[in-house]
Motif scaffolding. Sequence first.
Motif, PDB file in Angstrom:
ATOM      1  N   THR A 167      -4.521   1.566  -0.431  1.00 30.52           N
ATOM      2  CA  THR A 167      -5.254   0.846   0.440  1.00 30.52           C
ATOM      3  C   THR A 167      -6.121  -0.355  -0.119  1.00 30.52           C
ATOM      4  OG1 THR A 167      -5.120   2.852   1.817  1.00 30.52           O
ATOM      5  CG2 THR A 167      -6.000   1.517   2.615  1.00 30.52           C
ATOM      6  N   VAL A 168      -7.101   0.332  -1.007  1.00 27.19           N
ATOM      7  CA  VAL A 168      -7.710  -0.856  -1.611  1.00 27.19           C
ATOM      8  C   VAL A 168      -7.062  -1.626  -1.940  1.00 27.19           C
ATOM      9  CG1 VAL A 168      -9.552  -0.932  -3.000  1.00 27.19           C
ATOM     10  CG2 VAL A 168      -9.562   1.127  -1.865  1.00 27.19           C
TER      11      VAL A 168
ATOM     12  N   GLY B 297       0.674  -1.404  -0.221  1.00 27.61           N
ATOM     13  CA  GLY B 297      -0.256   0.025   0.010  1.00 27.61           C
ATOM     14  C   GLY B 297       0.813   1.226   0.304  1.00 27.61           C
TER      15      GLY B 297
ATOM     16  N   GLY C 211      -2.533   6.735  -5.148  1.00 30.88           N
ATOM     17  CA  GLY C 211      -3.381   7.824  -3.667  1.00 30.88           C
ATOM     18  C   GLY C 211      -3.578   6.916  -2.616  1.00 30.88           C
ATOM     19  N   ASN C 212      -3.595   7.745  -1.728  1.00 30.53           N
ATOM     20  CA  ASN C 212      -3.490   6.640  -0.507  1.00 30.53           C
ATOM     21  C   ASN C 212      -4.821   5.942  -0.204  1.00 30.53           C
ATOM     22  OD1 ASN C 212      -1.847   7.625   0.768  1.00 30.53           O
ATOM     23  ND2 ASN C 212      -2.563   9.291   2.363  1.00 30.53           N
ATOM     24  N   TRP C 213      -5.974   6.307  -0.834  1.00 31.59           N
ATOM     25  CA  TRP C 213      -7.482   5.812  -0.965  1.00 31.59           C
ATOM     26  C   TRP C 213      -7.423   4.212  -1.753  1.00 31.59           C
ATOM     27  CZ3 TRP C 213     -12.164   4.829   1.886  1.00 31.59           C
ATOM     28  CH2 TRP C 213     -12.658   4.523   1.693  1.00 31.59           C
ATOM     29  N   TYR C 214      -7.028   4.165  -2.900  1.00 27.99           N
ATOM     30  CA  TYR C 214      -6.867   3.348  -3.333  1.00 27.99           C
ATOM     31  C   TYR C 214      -5.785   2.638  -3.133  1.00 27.99           C
ATOM     32  CZ  TYR C 214     -10.762   6.028  -6.258  1.00 27.99           C
ATOM     33  OH  TYR C 214     -12.229   6.316  -6.365  1.00 27.99           O
TER      34      TYR C 214
ATOM     35  N   ALA D 291       1.294   4.205  -2.953  1.00 27.15           N
ATOM     36  CA  ALA D 291       0.428   5.326  -2.184  1.00 27.15           C
ATOM     37  C   ALA D 291       0.702   6.685  -3.369  1.00 27.15           C
ATOM     38  CB  ALA D 291       0.339   5.594  -1.470  1.00 27.15           C
TER      39      ALA D 291
END
Lengths: 254, 71
Positions: free
Chosen positions: A173-174, A160, A168-171, A164
């Motif tokens: 993390t997903v 992750g 980006g952080n969201w995707y 990042a």
Amino acid sequence: MNSVTIRNLLVRGMLAGLAAGVLALVIAYFLGEPRVDAAIAFEEAHSHSHSHGDEVEVVSRGMQSTAGLATGVLVYGVALGGIAALVFCFALGRIGRFGARATAVLVSGAALLVYLVPFLKYPANPPAVGDPDTIGQRTALYFLMMLLGILLAVGATILGRRLAPKLGNWYATVAGGTAFVVAVGIAYAFLPAYDNVPHGFPGTLLWQFRLSTLAVQLVLWTGFGLIFGHLAERVVATRAEEAGTTAEAAPVAT
Amino acid sequence: MAQTIASPATGATPATLPLKALAPWALFVGVLALVLLYFIGAEQGATSVFSGTNVHEWVHDGRHLLGFPCH
Ligand SMILES: [Zn+2]
């Protein structure tokens, strides 16, 4: 100074583990023990299979369900509190823009996740459930599954962090979470399963017993995250303050 | 009480703890914790350091309710 901070954090981690262990003990006693007793009653009624019951009682039920249970849960709390505090010391400032309290809660959440990895494949069993001939394999597989959960969680976190900047952080993390779930799923598919529930064992009792063990963990880790977060916040704030006054020029973040 | 208001680091990411300082503590606390967990979770079940069943019987209910395979 760093060593003192680490020692303070570890001592507080073990104390927070002890305090959270007390909360977990209350849940274990009031939610878990009635189910353990019911399972032992079933075991004794069908004692042709195997049991602790038809041997000479080394420790009485009264001691097992009180002082024995307390020893188990509290030592477990202290030991895991120490390990969680170590993970916290490593994670602090390294996993993104999280303060001490948020880091403590995240570490607690990760610990709960690590508990769930073996649980979903080898769930907790009440007395009367389990074949003594396979205890060696089942214990080994339980700890192996837990170790695997830790390694995969670390791997997913690293993945992750690497992704990042691109996603980006969201995707990121997903993506890390998806990789974790897929890897655990593959492990589930290949590791052997055990079905040792004796014929006639009440399904409701098994379900309630397992729910009570999950409640114990949920309370233990929620309690730990909040208590340790509170204690750690003060240690970290003191450290930042000292760093600010002794080395004015040096920036805190490295 | 720590004066978080006065701290310049309020709201900022806390400084990391150097791995070199962490390593000896990790070894010490890690080994201690694993030994404790072994006695709570597995002693006199899958393997035995001490003979007999006293340890197993004493932590028996904890072992079941903490999710360790007991027997
Ligand atoms: Zn048992």
